[in-house]
Scaffold this active site. Structure first.
Site, PDB file in Angstrom:
ATOM      1  N   GLN A 228      43.376   9.847  37.710  1.00 32.18           N
ATOM      2  CA  GLN A 228      42.759   8.506  38.384  1.00 32.18           C
ATOM      3  C   GLN A 228      44.218   7.204  37.996  1.00 32.18           C
ATOM      4  OE1 GLN A 228      40.461   9.267  33.995  1.00 32.18           O
ATOM      5  NE2 GLN A 228      40.580   7.049  34.792  1.00 32.18           N
ATOM      6  N   ARG A 375      37.284   4.607  28.743  1.00 35.18           N
ATOM      7  CA  ARG A 375      36.719   4.198  29.063  1.00 35.18           C
ATOM      8  C   ARG A 375      37.149   2.640  27.743  1.00 35.18           C
ATOM      9  NH1 ARG A 375      30.298   4.438  31.254  1.00 35.18           N
ATOM     10  NH2 ARG A 375      30.545   2.938  32.690  1.00 35.18           N
ATOM     11  N   CYS A 376      38.697   2.167  28.219  1.00 35.40           N
ATOM     12  CA  CYS A 376      38.738   1.545  26.983  1.00 35.40           C
ATOM     13  C   CYS A 376      40.259   0.832  27.107  1.00 35.40           C
ATOM     14  CB  CYS A 376      38.707   1.589  26.033  1.00 35.40           C
ATOM     15  SG  CYS A 376      40.459   1.983  24.688  1.00 35.40           S
ATOM     16  N   GLU A 749      34.332  -0.816  31.076  1.00 36.93           N
ATOM     17  CA  GLU A 749      34.620  -0.977  29.182  1.00 36.93           C
ATOM     18  C   GLU A 749      33.766  -1.420  28.546  1.00 36.93           C
ATOM     19  OE1 GLU A 749      38.374  -1.056  29.692  1.00 36.93           O
ATOM     20  OE2 GLU A 749      38.963   0.766  31.001  1.00 36.93           O
TER      21      GLU A 749
END
Ligand code: CDP
Length: 795
Positions: A228, A375-376, A749
């Site tokens: 990522q 996802r935060c 998110e």
């Protein structure tokens, strides 16, 4: 002369600019099977790597014997920590300054930890070889529970740290302890609740993998990897291996989901790269599903106590929280280094609260390292869960409507920019409008009425209504406060408009499915008046892309999106002098019209020219003294983060005979400022809500007393399927970010962050009349059934 796109001007212009639901450019290759993932990379002479993993959670290694593996014809090498020691690669730094074994040198600290590597001519031989590696273990008592790990007689996991005699990892605090204690001592009402945000696994569909490819001719190491954050990974590879950074190229091809799981560096990446360097042949490592779940970065595992002090009519006076965090065997959280508890500071949420205090203790346990931002934005999920659950607890204590308690305490639109009691600067918000919209879409009052009716009629199915009015903080930097391994968290875009009027855009972030190839092209289309089809977006190659910090924490739009807009405006600035030249006018008499996407002569709109038309002039007919070409780069250090928000309303039915929970209605109203692509946003919301349902209802990585991972595969770690997902009703409001060049905030998110408390609040709400104040996630039917029995509601 141009302040950027305004919300009311999101008409799209038909060129694929901001606000248009342009079909995703990348889908052509994905839906026709032409995606190119790490496991698709094939090189002549490529070898395959399989890792030997420990079956024990805590054990000293007495001996490793690879001779039976080496006896297999296709096995080329068996590597252990001793082999890596020679190259200084037996250990690697984590992103939080800890040191993790690449291959275990002395003591195994979690089940499935990497002990040895077998390199063979094909994957089957590598797997056969791995099974033949004989490892002698002296098995030690494990501890997989954070509270037990902090007890005096707990086995010490990190005896590799000099002088370490316990499993204490770190302490952290924020806010004003004394003032908060005073507020609690004097408050008419106080409530408290304990809640576990259970250990989750981000579970991207594509597991982690790498192809190390050392070219002795060029003395260059290329690593294709599921990353990522390719640039920061290149810098870390250079620092750890000693190979000069310009002799390393990281390529992150198509990435099949990341969700924070592909931010850390894992031993498999290092082994594949090191083996290729030593053997001078390409080496591929791709992990299996259970390896991914059992050994790569987990998420959450925050055991939280929340408290609210309030007046009798529901005004919140103070919030306090204390957290016990399980960090696993190493402190390997992937987040800005100055934030040991991530952005958990935002636990006062959407509310104007004078006083707050938060404290946290983290422990080492015999479990995989992690605490990644699934996802935060770095522990925002845990913070939002805490405050949104606590507001519901307060509302029930006061017998008030939870919507009313929220309204009473919301930060008001005119209070922005707003500084929270823990020192965070919210950019903009209009929380009540989003809540009102969600309540209206959900037909809230009618469901409240129906709920009362069912209770009075003692019906078999209970109705519960849950609300969450969350605020996120996304878009890390700014660089002065946020860094990864010392590198400041800016991001970048490089735009090149070619002579024929087509453009290539390269960005420092790395999509894993979010659609950047489309939305970043839309930003350029908006800013340069070009057609979105004439713009290609590239990313994921450190040899060609500008340096960036990567994609996680919904930072792409707030940071690289801003860089793309600023770089576009630089191109436009240069284009203006060429426009004046082409239009035979003075530069001061030429103006940009965003609506038509053209320069024109003031007072003579018919004398106009587009950037596409100008491009040729930049190469073939440039004004005297002007540099040729039409390109620009921007490295954007955001002045602040952005604060997207939303209100979710979830209505559930609970079967009193079975404990089964059904979703009756699921409404999500989001505000991410100015919207680039409504269809992509909708997709982001749907996916994130599905993950929120997985969190609330199904998912949990669990361990037995021996430290065995009992939720370590998809038979036992339950992801939601289409069967568990209801219809979502989505809506939006638009409150632009005042400091972002195009007024956008992140969105990816929000649904994962915002939905779990709404779902739990709904389930609790259905049983609140019987005194239920909390249900732990995941709320599987047996958990709900137990609660029904305990509260006397079971039938
Ligand atoms: O960093 P990440 O891409 O995961 O998250 P994001 O910045 O929230 O963006 C997710 C996707 O939604 C990207 O394709 C964005 O360009 C798009 N988006 C949008 O269309 N409008 C916004 N205001 C925010 C994001």
């Amino acid at each position: 002369e141009d302040d950027g796109p305004q919300p009311e001007k999101h008409c799209g212009h038909g060129r694929g600019g901001m606000g248009e639901s342009v079909s995703r450019k990348e889908d052509q290759r994905f839906i026709t099977g032409r995606g190119n993932y790490v496991d698709d990379v094939k090189r002549p002479g490529m070898l395959h790597c399989e890792l030997v993993r420990s079956p024990h959670a805590h054990a000293r290694i007495e001996d490793i014997d690879g001779s039976r593996a080496m006896a297999l014809e296709s096995v080329v090498a068996v590597l252990t920590a001793d082999d890596l020691l020679e190259y200084g690669l037996a250990t690697m730094p984590t992103l939080m300054d800890d040191t993790q074994d690449v291959l275990v040198n002395d003591k195994v600290k979690f089940q499935s930890q990497e002990v040895a590597a077998v390199i063979a001519e094909d994957r089957y031989a590598a797997k056969d070889g791995a099974e033949k590696v004989e490892v002698e273990y002296d098995v030690l008592d494990p501890v997989v529970d954070a509270a037990a790990a902090l007890e005096d007689d707990a086995p010490v996991i990190r005896d590799d740290i000099e002088g370490k005699e316990d499993n204490h990892c770190l302490d952290w605090e924020t806010g004003d302890e004394e003032a908060t204690a005073d507020a609690f001592a004097n408050a008419p009402v106080t409530v408290e609740e304990e809640m576990l945000y259970q250990r989750l696994h981000p579970a991207p569909i594509e597991t982690c993998g790498a192809v190390g490819d050392y070219d002795p001719g060029k003395d260059k190491l290329t690593v294709h990897m599921t990353s990522q954050a390719p640039h920061i990974h290149r810098t870390l590879f250079a620092q750890v291996s000693g190979i000069p950074e310009h002799k390393i190229r990281i390529v992150s091809p198509d990435v099949g989901g990341g969700f924070g799981n592909k931010v850390p560096i894992y031993p498999g990446y290092v082994v594949a790269a090191a083996a290729s360097y030593v053997l001078e042949q390409p080496v591929k490592w791709v992990e299996e599903r259970s390896e991914n779940i059992q050994s790569t970065g987990f998420a959450r595992d925050y055991d939280m106590k929340g408290e609210i002090a309030a007046t009798e009519d529901g005004e919140i006076l103070a919030v306090r929280t204390d957290v016990l965090a399980d960090h696993g065997a190493y402190n390997a959280v992937a987040q800005p280094s100055k934030f040991p508890a991530g952005f958990f500071n935002i636990f006062t949420g959407s509310y104007d609260i004078d006083t707050a205090y938060g404290s946290l203790t983290a422990a080492y346990t015999n479990s995989a390292p992690g605490g990644v931002a699934y996802r935060c934005s770095f522990r925002v999920t845990e913070a939002v869960y805490l405050i949104e659950r606590m507001v519901k607890v307060l509302a029930d204590e006061l017998e008030m409507d939870p919507a009313e308690v929220r309204r009473k305490n919301f930060i008001q639109p005119e209070q922005f920019p707003y500084e929270s009691p823990t020192g965070w600067n919210y950019d903009s918000g209009d929380y009540e409008t989003a809540l009102d919209k969600a309540l209206e879409m959900a037909d809230y009052e009618a469901y409240r009425e129906e709920q009362r009716r069912r209770i009075e009629a003692d019906e078999k199915k209970l109705l519960g209504i849950g609300i969450s009015s969350f605020t996120e903080v996304v878009g890390a930097g700014p660089g002065k406060s946020c860094d990864i391994a010392g590198v400041e968290m800016f991001d970048s875009a490089d735009i090149r408009v070619h002579p024929t009027g087509k453009a290539t855009v390269r960005v420092g972030v790395q999509t894993q499915g979010q659609g950047h190839e489309t939305t970043f092209a839309q930003i350029v289309a908006e800013e340069l008046g070009m057609d979105v089809e004439d713009i290609t977006v590239e990313h994921g190659d450190t040899d060609t892309d500008p340096y960036g910090l990567g994609t996680y924490g919904s930072r792409s739009t707030p940071v690289a999106g801003a860089a793309t807009a600023v770089a576009s405006r630089k191109v436009r600035d240069k284009a203006k002098s060429i426009a004046a030249n082409e239009l035979e006018a003075a530069e001061d008499d030429v103006t940009w019209d965003r609506e038509s996407g053209e320069f024109h002569v003031v007072g003579a709109p018919e004398r106009s020219i587009t950037i596409t038309e100008i491009a040729a002039g930049a190469y073939m007919n440039k004004p005297a003294g002007e540099e040729p070409g039409l390109e620009a780069v921007n490295y954007y250090d955001p002045p602040e983060m952005t604060y997207p928000f939303g209100s979710y309303v979830v209505i559930v039915e609970i079967d009193r005979e079975t404990g089964e929970v059904d979703f009756e209605k699921f409404v999500a109203v989001d505000d991410c400022g100015n919207r680039i692509n409504p269809m992509i946003i909708e997709g982001q919301i749907h996916g994130g809500l599905a993950q929120g349902i997985g969190t609330a209802m199904l998912e949990h990585v669990t361990f037995d007393d021996n430290g065995n991972v009992t939720g370590g595969d998809f038979m036992n770690y339950l992801l939601p399927t289409a069967m568990e997902i209801p219809e979502f009703e989505t809506g939006h409001t638009v409150t632009p970010s005042p400091h972002h060049p195009i007024g956008a905030k992140g969105v990816g998110e929000s649904p994962t962050v915002g939905s779990p408390p709404a779902i739990v609040n709904a389930v609790v709400d259905a049983m609140a009349h019987a005194g239920v104040s909390h249900v732990e996630m995941p709320m599987t039917p047996d958990v709900v059934w137990e609660t029904l029995k305990e509260s006397g509601l079971a039938q």
